[in-house]
Structure formats: structure tokens, C-alpha cells
Design an enzyme around this catalytic site. Structure first.
Site, short mmCIF file in Angstrom:
data_model
loop_
_atom_site.label_atom_id
_atom_site.label_comp_id
_atom_site.label_asym_id
_atom_site.label_seq_id
_atom_site.Cartn_x
_atom_site.Cartn_y
_atom_site.Cartn_z
N PHE A 101 9.62 4.21 1.40
CA PHE A 101 9.95 4.06 2.81
C PHE A 101 10.56 2.68 3.00
CE2 PHE A 101 6.67 7.24 2.68
CZ PHE A 101 6.96 8.12 3.71
N CYS B 244 5.75 -5.47 1.35
CA CYS B 244 5.95 -4.02 1.19
C CYS B 244 5.43 -3.26 2.42
CB CYS B 244 5.29 -3.55 -0.11
SG CYS B 244 6.00 -2.00 -0.75
N GLU C 102 4.79 -11.19 -6.10
CA GLU C 102 3.69 -11.48 -7.01
C GLU C 102 3.85 -10.81 -8.37
OE1 GLU C 102 2.95 -7.40 -6.21
OE2 GLU C 102 3.64 -9.01 -4.91
N HIS D 117 8.09 -7.23 -4.18
CA HIS D 117 6.80 -7.75 -4.63
C HIS D 117 6.98 -9.12 -5.28
CE1 HIS D 117 3.97 -4.36 -4.00
NE2 HIS D 117 5.09 -3.67 -4.01
N GLY E 127 0.83 -1.20 0.00
CA GLY E 127 0.00 0.00 0.00
C GLY E 127 0.86 1.25 0.00
#
Length: 393
Positions: free
Chosen positions: A332, A281, A373, A371, A252
Site C-alpha cells: 500500500f 512504512c 533501519e 525502511h 506493520g
């Protein structure tokens, strides 16, 4: 409000620009939606997957500079959309978007950008803009597309300077879904589209949506899970009422410390209940926050599909030291120097040594910064879904 940098003369064909908070103006040719949008300017080094990038909620309130020059060449379609919620507000490209050349294309990238309210700017020296970000950090800016070539630069500069920026901003609540959803999508196959999930299977994973990419849920299904997706602020009692075998914490946008104000207490309670957890993440960052670590705003962030990550620490056996090529999108990061004794570092970036993975000692809980995916790729890290779902039993 006077600019602090010299404004270059507007070219005759300029129908778009970016006005940075320091007063700099970058001219170009606008495409996609007309209008203006404020955000943080970042860069992405991927050569493919621009539609997936532009629909990733993790890019909410950001303007993506593509370092690869040929963006838009394969057009756009309805299948390569990661999410229909808020995502990147605009993008910057070197070349003008040409007519697509791909059998899956349903419309041009320009048409898709316009229909989705996203602003594009082409004809920009993206190498120079990328170097600027690397040297000075990701700036706040306003991207503008004005088909008649009219711009109010002082007003645009004021808007760029008044925007608070991503630090301290909880964006998860802007991009999360409104209600609980039984996830039913499966993997995509050429000529068949997306498959369907089998809802009567086990184990059952409850996925907390902080701005998730749909392909994450497809990978959980592919690994054998039944998936129920819940909004970002779902309470512990409501999560436990679904009788999960494990809980997934999604990616997100925004500042993890801000989102953590409402998410960390729930994650801590899940850890206390020995619930298996997997975070990606933002979810990884909040798992680390719950365990006592801290997060920091990065100078330029990591965004691209070519980031090398190495497996470190105990528990990998013969694969310790193995390098995965990963897809990343984050501004971040977990501060590796603040990891408490309860956390083990499991992955590190080979670009800058930053933390890319942790596991909670004595718990079935882990997270990765990248990530796994990734669609269209790379696919080096699909094993993490099997590791999580396979361990639920």
C-alpha cells in the site's frame, strides 16, 4: 468450483505447489514445514537478508517469491530474527536449498523454516512468477507442502478464492505485542552479539508497535533515545502518561486505512499536542492519513533492498536531490495526488514516482515509506533516526 486456467500435469517429484485464485497451479518441491497456508503472493528482489525478510511482521499473510536464486546458502541463526510474531507464511525459490556455508550459521534454512512453521517451495520459475505479478498484480493463493505428493486441488482453489485478501484487513492487532515493554536491546557486533540500551538516558521515545522490526528500536537507541514500546491500540492518555519526548509510529502489515480507524484519532491528538512524530512504512501511511491524505493498494508493491529514493521539497539544503538506496516492503502507499496543503512531500521513488516521505508543515512530524533501519542494509538512511532523536532535545 472449477478452475479458470489449465492445470499442468503434476511432476513425479512434486511435493509442493501454489494454487492461485484464478485456478493456476505452480508445481515445485516443498521444504520447511508441511501443510498449507493462504496469503498474497509478492516478490522481493533482495540478494541478502532472507531470514530478516521472513521474520518481518510487515509480511504477515504473504507468500514471498525471492527473485535472487540462491536463497538459504548462509543458513539461519537466532540473531538475524526481526520479530517472533506472525510474519510471512511461506516463500518460493528457484533453486533447492543447499547446505549452508557461513560461520554464523546455526542450522540450515530448511530446518529453520520447519521449526518456525513456514512453508517453502523450490524448483519454481521465479522469473515467470514475478512477471505474472508485475503484469496482473499480486494474487491470492495457497502454498502447500505435502511430502507424500497428495493434493486436493479443487479444495485448495476454493480456499484461495474465498480468502478476502489484504485490502480492508487490519493486521496490526494480530502482530502487535500484548503489553508495554521497556526496550533494552542495542546494536549487534561480531563476536559480541547485541548490546544493551542505557535506560536512564534521554530523550524518551514511546514507540507504537503496529508490527515493528526490532532493528528499528536498536537504531533509536543508537541515536541516543530511551525507548518504551507499547501495543497498537494504546490510548492517548496512556501514551502521554509515559511522558514521551517524541512518539514513533512503526511499520506493520495490512491495509493502513483499516488500521487507521483506531490509530488515526490517537495520531491526530498527538499532532494537536505538538508531539514530535516519526513514522516508518505503515506508520508513515497513518501519519499521512491523519493529516488528510489517502492511501491506495499498489499493483505489485515495492519489496527489495535496491530501491532508489530521491529527497525533494524544501528543508534539505545542499542535499536536495540526493538519492538514497533503500530497503522497502509495502503493498500500500500514500496517494501523492491527495496530499493536503498541511503536508509536504519529502521523498519520492525513482522507480515509479510514488510518495516515499512526508512532513507535516508547522509540526515536528515526518514519515518515510521505506525502511531506514534495514539490516543487513543498505544504510543510506540511518540519518533519519538522528534527525528525529536529535531534534527532541
Amino acid at each position: 468450483m472449477a478452475p479458470s486456467a489449465t492445470i499442468p500435469a503434476q511432476p513425479k517429484d512434486a511435493t509442493g505447489c501454489i494454487v492461485l485464485g484464478d485456478g493456476s497451479v505452480v508445481w515445485g518441491r516443498g521444504f520447511g514445514a508441511a501443510g498449507e497456508a493462504v496469503g498474497e503472493v509478492c516478490f522481493n528482489t533482495s540478494m541478502t537478508g532472507y531470514q530478516e525478510v521472513m521474520t518481518d511482521p510487515s509480511y504477515a499473510a504473504q507468500i514471498v517469491t525471492f527473485t535472487f536464486p540462491h536463497i538459504g546458502n548462509v543458513g539461519a541463526n537466532d540473531e538475524d530474527v526481526e520479530s517472533k510474531v506472525e510474519s510471512a507464511v511461506g516463500c518460493v525459490t528457484r533453486e533447492d536449498v543447499t547446505q549452508p556455508s557461513n560461520f554464523r550459521s546455526a542450522q540450515s534454512f530448511t530446518q529453520w523454516m520447519e521449526r518456525n512453521g513456514k512453508i517453502g517451495l523450490s524448483g519454481v520459475d521465479t522469473r515467470a512468477l514475478t512477471r505474472r505479478i508485475r503484469q496482473s498484480g499480486a494474487p491470492n493463493a495457497v502454498i502447500v507442502h505435502s511430502p507424500d505428493g497428495t493434493f486436493d486441488i479443487p479444495a485448495l482453489l476454493g480456499r484461495a478464492q474465498e480468502w478476502a485478501g489484504l485490502e480492508g484487513m487490519d493486521l496490526a492487532n494480530r502482530v502487535t505485542r500484548d503489553a508495554q515493554e521497556d526496550w533494552e536491546g542495542g546494536f549487534w557486533r561480531l563476536g559480541h552479539g547485541y548490546g544493551r540500551a542505557v535506560r536512564d538516558t534521554t530523550p524518551h521515545v514511546v514507540a507504537v508497535d503496529y508490527g515493528a522490526k526490532d532493528n528499528i528500536f536498536r537504531n533509536l537507541v543508537q541515536a541516543g533515545a530511551k525507548v518504551t514500546v507499547v501495543p497498537a491500540k494504546t490510548s492517548l492518555d496512556d501514551i502521554m502518561a509515559l511522558k514521551p519526548d517524541g512518539v514513533f509510529l512503526s511499520n506493520g502489515p495490512g491495509d493502513p486505512a483499516a488500521t487507521g480507524e483506531h490509530a488515526v484519532p490517537v495520531i491526530n491528538a498527538l499532532l494537536d499536542a505538538d508531539m514530535p512524530l516519526f513514522g516508518i512504512c505503515l506508520g508513515h501511511q497513518m501519519l499521512a492519513l491523519a493529516a488528510g491524505a489517502k492511501t491506495v493498494k499498489m499493483h505489485q508493491g515495492h519489496r527489495g533492498a535496491n530501491h532508489p529514493v530521491q529527497r525533494v521539497g524544501e528543508g534539505w539544503g545542499d542535499t536536495t536531490g540526493l538519492v538514497e538506496i533503500t530497503s522497502m516492503n509495502h503493498g500500500f502507499a500514500v496517494d501523492g495526488d491527495t496530499l493536503p496543503d498541511t503536508l509536504e512531500q519529502t521523498h519520492v521513488s525513482l522507480f515509479d514516482g510514488s510518495n516515499c516521505g512526508v512532513s507535516v508543515k508547522g509540526k515536528r512530524a515526518f514519515g518515510v515509506q521505506y525502511h531506514p533501519e534495514a539490516s543487513p542494509g543498505p544504510q543510506d538512511s540511518f540519518y533519519l533516526f538522528e534527525k528525529f532523536v536529535g531534534g527532541l532535545g
